[in-house]
Design a protein around this motif. Structure first.
Motif, short mmCIF file in Angstrom:
data_model
loop_
_atom_site.label_atom_id
_atom_site.label_comp_id
_atom_site.label_asym_id
_atom_site.label_seq_id
_atom_site.Cartn_x
_atom_site.Cartn_y
_atom_site.Cartn_z
N PHE A 108 0.83 -1.13 -0.19
CA PHE A 108 -0.21 -0.07 -0.20
C PHE A 108 0.94 1.25 0.12
CE2 PHE A 108 -3.23 -3.00 1.94
CZ PHE A 108 -4.04 -2.86 1.00
N LEU A 109 1.85 1.22 0.83
CA LEU A 109 2.64 2.32 0.87
C LEU A 109 3.58 2.58 -0.21
CD1 LEU A 109 4.13 1.93 4.60
CD2 LEU A 109 2.35 3.64 3.98
N ALA A 110 4.03 1.76 -1.07
CA ALA A 110 4.64 1.74 -2.25
C ALA A 110 4.01 2.68 -3.22
CB ALA A 110 4.99 0.57 -2.85
N GLN A 111 2.67 2.65 -3.08
CA GLN A 111 1.97 3.51 -4.42
C GLN A 111 1.89 4.94 -4.02
OE1 GLN A 111 -1.87 1.52 -5.08
NE2 GLN A 111 -1.27 -0.25 -3.82
N SER A 112 2.12 5.44 -2.92
CA SER A 112 2.15 6.77 -2.56
C SER A 112 3.46 7.61 -3.22
CB SER A 112 2.58 7.04 -0.96
OG SER A 112 2.52 8.50 -0.70
N ASP A 113 3.18 8.82 -3.58
CA ASP A 113 3.90 9.91 -3.86
C ASP A 113 4.77 10.56 -2.66
OD1 ASP A 113 3.05 9.38 -6.42
OD2 ASP A 113 1.59 10.96 -6.33
N LYS A 114 4.49 10.27 -1.61
CA LYS A 114 5.23 10.71 -0.26
C LYS A 114 6.56 10.07 -0.08
CE LYS A 114 0.76 12.37 1.87
NZ LYS A 114 0.00 12.17 2.94
N GLY A 115 7.44 10.85 0.00
CA GLY A 115 8.91 10.10 0.08
C GLY A 115 9.02 9.35 1.46
N LYS A 116 8.27 9.54 2.56
CA LYS A 116 8.43 8.76 3.82
C LYS A 116 7.85 7.51 3.62
CE LYS A 116 6.91 9.04 8.77
NZ LYS A 116 6.31 9.69 9.74
N SER A 160 16.67 -11.05 4.62
CA SER A 160 16.47 -11.94 5.59
C SER A 160 16.34 -13.47 5.20
CB SER A 160 15.02 -11.72 6.11
OG SER A 160 14.56 -12.39 7.16
N ARG A 161 16.77 -14.28 6.11
CA ARG A 161 17.11 -15.67 6.10
C ARG A 161 15.82 -16.35 6.87
NH1 ARG A 161 20.76 -17.47 11.26
NH2 ARG A 161 20.09 -16.11 12.77
N TYR A 162 14.90 -15.64 7.19
CA TYR A 162 13.58 -16.13 7.78
C TYR A 162 12.57 -16.09 6.47
CZ TYR A 162 16.04 -16.13 12.17
OH TYR A 162 16.87 -16.29 13.15
N ALA A 163 12.69 -15.16 5.54
CA ALA A 163 11.72 -14.85 4.66
C ALA A 163 11.64 -16.09 3.59
CB ALA A 163 11.69 -13.58 3.89
N SER A 164 10.58 -16.38 3.21
CA SER A 164 10.45 -17.64 2.01
C SER A 164 10.80 -17.05 0.90
CB SER A 164 8.95 -18.40 2.20
OG SER A 164 8.03 -17.09 1.81
N GLU A 165 10.99 -17.91 -0.23
CA GLU A 165 11.13 -17.49 -1.65
C GLU A 165 9.68 -16.73 -2.14
OE1 GLU A 165 13.81 -17.39 -3.14
OE2 GLU A 165 14.82 -18.51 -1.56
N ILE A 166 8.59 -17.05 -1.89
CA ILE A 166 7.49 -16.34 -2.36
C ILE A 166 7.33 -15.10 -1.63
CG2 ILE A 166 4.79 -16.46 -1.84
CD1 ILE A 166 5.13 -19.76 -2.01
N GLN A 167 7.75 -15.01 -0.23
CA GLN A 167 7.80 -13.59 0.25
C GLN A 167 8.76 -12.81 -0.47
OE1 GLN A 167 8.35 -15.07 4.15
NE2 GLN A 167 6.09 -14.70 4.84
N LYS A 168 9.79 -13.13 -1.01
CA LYS A 168 10.95 -12.71 -1.50
C LYS A 168 10.35 -12.05 -2.82
CE LYS A 168 14.89 -14.08 1.16
NZ LYS A 168 16.43 -14.29 0.96
N ASP A 169 9.64 -13.07 -3.44
CA ASP A 169 9.15 -12.53 -4.84
C ASP A 169 7.91 -11.16 -4.47
OD1 ASP A 169 10.30 -14.33 -6.23
OD2 ASP A 169 8.67 -15.81 -6.30
N ALA A 170 7.33 -11.49 -3.30
CA ALA A 170 6.47 -10.41 -3.14
C ALA A 170 7.28 -9.11 -2.98
CB ALA A 170 5.71 -10.41 -2.12
N ALA A 171 8.45 -9.26 -2.32
CA ALA A 171 9.23 -8.05 -1.95
C ALA A 171 9.68 -7.33 -3.34
CB ALA A 171 10.19 -8.44 -0.99
N ALA A 172 10.05 -8.28 -4.28
CA ALA A 172 10.36 -7.63 -5.44
C ALA A 172 9.23 -7.06 -6.31
CB ALA A 172 10.76 -8.75 -6.59
N VAL A 173 8.04 -7.50 -6.20
CA VAL A 173 6.70 -6.54 -6.47
C VAL A 173 6.83 -5.12 -5.76
CG1 VAL A 173 4.43 -6.71 -6.90
CG2 VAL A 173 5.52 -8.91 -7.22
N VAL A 174 6.84 -5.24 -4.62
CA VAL A 174 6.89 -3.95 -4.08
C VAL A 174 8.00 -2.78 -4.58
CG1 VAL A 174 7.47 -2.84 -1.88
CG2 VAL A 174 6.08 -4.92 -1.75
N LEU A 175 9.14 -3.72 -4.71
CA LEU A 175 10.28 -2.78 -5.29
C LEU A 175 9.93 -2.33 -6.66
CD1 LEU A 175 13.53 -4.69 -4.12
CD2 LEU A 175 12.65 -2.41 -3.38
N ASP A 176 9.22 -3.25 -7.52
CA ASP A 176 8.80 -2.83 -8.78
C ASP A 176 7.70 -1.77 -8.81
OD1 ASP A 176 8.98 -3.77 -11.67
OD2 ASP A 176 6.92 -3.55 -11.47
#
Length: 860
Positions: free
Chosen positions: A56-64, A79-95
């Protein structure tokens, strides 16, 4: 609940903030292997919840909001505790944040499996495809350019406006997108003249190489990039891209008068317009160019500033303008305070500044109790990354050498690199081109270097390259790091930073410095570590608690606001002692006279509307009276910014009194070629004249002779090593005992501040005035003996061949070394390139780094 409301709700939700607080502490503290962490910070994280919030926050125009989403996504990938699926989700946030370089960095570091898009469900893949179109720019050659949101917005504004002023964080990708836009502009604008102004000479070569790399495959563009402000370097049948400092730009403007037009001007680090007298020079150069080319397209680029629209105030009313402020965050930056535990000198608290509040994240224990002068290197060593990327900021060249030696002792012989091929080559270059006892080569043996502005360009460039490749683990830097030098790092360590002797660093410069930590595509995050942050005697205005935007102010405006001082300076005929104490007054006075000459009055200038009418009228009256009585022609005043026109008249009067009243030969006033046997004596006399009439800048007696020797040797094209050796002999003859390191530093400082700045400024004015006087007395036969001293001193060479080699992109060190084997001294750039291709120029005793620089040039 709407998207904006949801984002605001999250930023104030205690449950989310508690989880995010734990994450940020883990994210930061996990970087430091020697940190004894607080137990409460070492937790597993609810990645499902945190990634949902980040989406949700990634869609904002606010720097914070973007900064929080970025940190969650990037730490999930680490993180060594995150799953591969969660890491894919993190990549989606970065995108979603249009941060694909961070995704590529994660793939390269094997934190994310490659081709994550092939694993996305259909709906997320559709969103990814939409973003690919949205976050791309259609170039004129029909090739899409991948960009972030700031870069896309900049492109829209640059295409639809005549003047644009952009401000964004250092890591937002400003330089990249400006370069891409410049190339796209050139595809559609053949035979253009483009000026790219940079704040320092060190950046000239960097920008030149960046533009050459972008243009390499552009066969349709017939282009020439020049760093030499000379007529011979310009080809009217091609697109000319000039990469200059403001000083070099003034030389070009003086060479061409009004006979050159510009299609575009790009001003990098535009906030430097407030950098004292060099800021006045920059403003005057821009206005002079725009007077010639009022329809010129202009782009101002600055780091995070509050008022980038200030640069658009003086645009012609018939042109379209637009400011652009972006807070888009591509890299997380951590502000860290390190303070000694009271009563325990070896034990230090480490605090992360979160929401402007220090939060304890752990402690470090130092190997011994450091005195105040050792605290910075001890903390830097304890919190450094052993893989490299550690920058230590200091307040001067002498301190840089001292801190480097302290780090050398701390590192010990566990990191011995003296047999490394690249380190050995750099050591060889240092010993041959500077001095066998220069301390830099010694500390390099343990992966440590220092870097300051007066050092030769080739050595600085090689240090930067080896630091970037992690051969050099620690780099001790001075304020050159603020000037836009592209040198990304992992952590920057600072203690009471200053810029200039005794001058506390401004928030603008501090955050410009901090922007080097964690550059986009190189690191996930960067650290700015403030040592002794709680000591008010170290941090005079308190250590920073958060990024602040800087308000730009022109130096000329600040001087004009102090109207009483300026008017008194003018009324008193710009006294030389006052000009030496307050150079800004003289530069602004010169600027006012030049503005009057160009526009017909001060009231007609674009900037006059910013000041009260009665003040402008008073200025107009005073400047008009001065111009009425000036003997120096207007073109000479315009060619010599920063020199008082009244002082020029005084020199002019001296010429006349000497030759007419005292009947001394006018030939004795002419500067001799540097190769002349009496050159040092003759230039000593000229420097004394300049001290008396133009500007009191060259000292007295022995100092004048010492500087005359330096100036002559520099113009001859002597190597820095030879100049330093010459100065050693100078002191030995006088019986002085001087420490070698201080002598080397002092010589390099004099080369930059005297031979390459003050001397060309005043000697060029001296020659211009003498040329006019010779014309007036009918001695045109002597004019051909007048040398272009500003060019000889700016580049430190006396032959056209050497200038041409530097114009091709070689450093002065390499140009001088290779010119020893070229018999022709008047070769242009094309002839030099041909000679290099056809001749066996590699000498056995030539340093390997010089050979490599020439080889790279030939491979282009």
């Amino acid at each position: 609940m709407g998207k904006d409301n949801l984002q605001d709700w999250l930023l104030n939700n205690s449950g989310f903030l508690t989880q995010y607080r734990h994450l940020i502490i883990d994210s930061v503290s996990g970087q430091f292997s020697n940190l004894q962490r607080d137990k409460c910070t070492n937790e597993k994280h609810d990645w499902h919840y945190l990634l949902l919030c980040a989406s949700f926050l990634a869609q904002s125009d606010k720097g914070k909001c973007q900064d929080i989403a970025l940190r969650i996504a990037q730490y999930c990938l680490e993180s060594r505790y995150a799953s591969e699926i969660q890491k894919d989700a993190a990549a989606v946030v970065l995108d979603t944040l249009a941060n694909r370089p961070a995704i590529k960095l994660a793939e390269n570091r094997k934190l994310l499996q490659k081709d994550y898009t092939s694993r996305l469900p259909l709906t997320l893949l559709q969103d990814w495809t939409k973003r690919s179109f949205k976050n791309s720019i259609a170039l004129s050659n029909y090739i899409p350019l991948e960009a972030n949101r700031f870069q896309c917005l900049f492109w829209e504004k640059a295409v639809s406006n005549d003047w644009v002023s952009l401000s964004a964080p250092t890591s937002a990708g400003k330089s990249f997108i400006v370069g891409q836009w410049l190339v796209d502009y050139l595809r559609n604008s053949p035979c253009s003249n483009i000026v790219y102004i940079v704040p320092t000479r060190a950046l000239i070569q960097q920008v030149q190489q960046d533009i050459e790399r972008l243009l390499k495959n552009e066969d349709a563009i017939d282009w020439s990039i020049t760093t030499l402000p000379m007529r011979s370097s310009i080809d009217d049948s091609k697109t000319n891209v000039f990469v200059f400092t403001q000083e070099r730009f003034h030389i070009l403007l003086g060479e061409y008068g009004t006979n050159i037009r510009f299609d575009m001007i790009i001003i990098d680090e535009a906030q430097k317009i407030g950098d004292n007298y060099r800021g006045v020079l920059l403003q005057q150069a821009i206005e002079s160019a725009l007077y010639r080319s009022p329809r010129c397209k202009v782009l101002f680029a600055s780091p995070m500033t509050e008022n980038p629209e200030i640069f658009l105030e003086d645009a012609p009313i018939n042109l379209t303008t637009s400011p652009l402020i972006s807070e888009d965050s591509m890299v997380n930056q951590n502000l860290i305070w390190v303070s000694q535990v009271p009563g325990q000198p070896k034990k230090w608290n480490v605090e992360l500044i979160w929401e402007a509040t220090p939060v304890q994240i752990g402690e470090i224990r130092l190997t011994s109790s450091p005195s105040p002068s050792k605290r910075l290197p001890f903390v830097a060593f304890s919190l450094s990354d052993p893989k490299g990327g550690n920058v230590v900021y200091v307040n001067g060249a002498a301190e840089a050498e001292k801190i480097a030696k302290q780090l050398y002792d701390l590192v010990g012989d566990n990191c011995e690199l003296s047999e490394d091929k690249e380190i050995k080559e750099l050591i060889e270059l240092i010993q041959k081109t500077i001095h066998p006892k220069y301390i830099l080569w010694n500390v390099l043996r343990r992966g440590i270097a220092f870097h300051y502005g007066n050092m030769p360009l080739l050595i600085r460039t090689e240090i930067e390259r080896l630091f970037d490749s992690n051969k050099i683990k620690y780099l001790v830097c001075t304020s050159t790091l603020i000037e836009g030098v592209n040198m990304p790092c992992r952590s920057i360590f600072v203690r009471g930073p200053q810029k200039g002797r005794g001058k506390t660093m401004t928030p603008s410069d501090f955050w410009n410095l901090a922007g080097r930590a964690g550059r986009w595509g190189k690191e996930f995050q960067g650290n700015v570590v403030c040592v002794d942050a709680r000591l008010t005697n170290v941090w005079k205005h308190g250590a920073p608690t958060g990024r602040t935007k800087y308000r730009i102010s022109r130096t000329s405006d600040e001087v004009l606001k102090q109207s009483a001082d300026l008017l008194s300076f003018i009324d008193n005929d710009s006294p030389r002692d006052e000009a030496a104490k307050h150079p800004n007054l003289e530069y602004v006075f010169s600027y006012l006279v030049s503005s009057y000459l160009r526009c017909g009055s001060i009231a007609q200038t674009a900037w006059a509307r910013r000041f009260p009418d009665d003040f402008i009228l008073a200025l107009d009256d005073k400047i008009a009276v001065i111009i009425e009585r000036l003997k120096a022609p207007p073109e000479i005043i315009l060619r010599n910014p920063g020199v008082s026109p009244i002082a020029m008249d005084n020199m002019f009067t001296y010429f006349r009194n000497r030759t007419e009243n005292r009947q001394e030969p006018v030939e004795d006033l002419i500067p001799v070629p540097p190769e002349s046997e009496d050159a040092v004596d003759e230039y000593s006399k000229i420097l004394h004249r300049i001290n008396r009439y133009l500007g009191d800048v060259f000292g007295r007696r022995n100092r004048v002779r010492q500087l005359a020797l330096l100036i002559v040797d520099w113009m001859k094209g002597y190597s820095l090593a030879r100049i330093i050796s010459s100065r050693e002999q100078f002191y030995k003859k006088r019986g002085d005992d001087i420490e070698t390191s201080a002598l080397i530093r002092g010589t390099m400082a004099d080369v930059e501040e005297i031979a390459r700045f003050q001397a060309p400024k005043y000697l060029s004015c001296y020659v211009d005035l003498l040329r006019v006087y010779l014309q007036q007395i009918g001695r045109d036969d002597l004019i051909e003996r007048l040398l272009e001293l500003n060019i000889l001193l700016e580049f430190g060479v006396s032959q056209t061949t050497q200038l041409s080699l530097m114009g091709l992109g070689l450093s002065r060190s390499s140009a001088i070394a290779i010119s020893e084997y070229i018999t022709g001294d008047s070769l242009n750039e094309a002839a030099c390139m041909q000679w290099l291709k056809e001749n066996n120029w590699m000498a056995e005793d030539m340093p390997e780094i010089i050979k490599r620089e020439i080889t790279i040039l030939l491979s282009k």
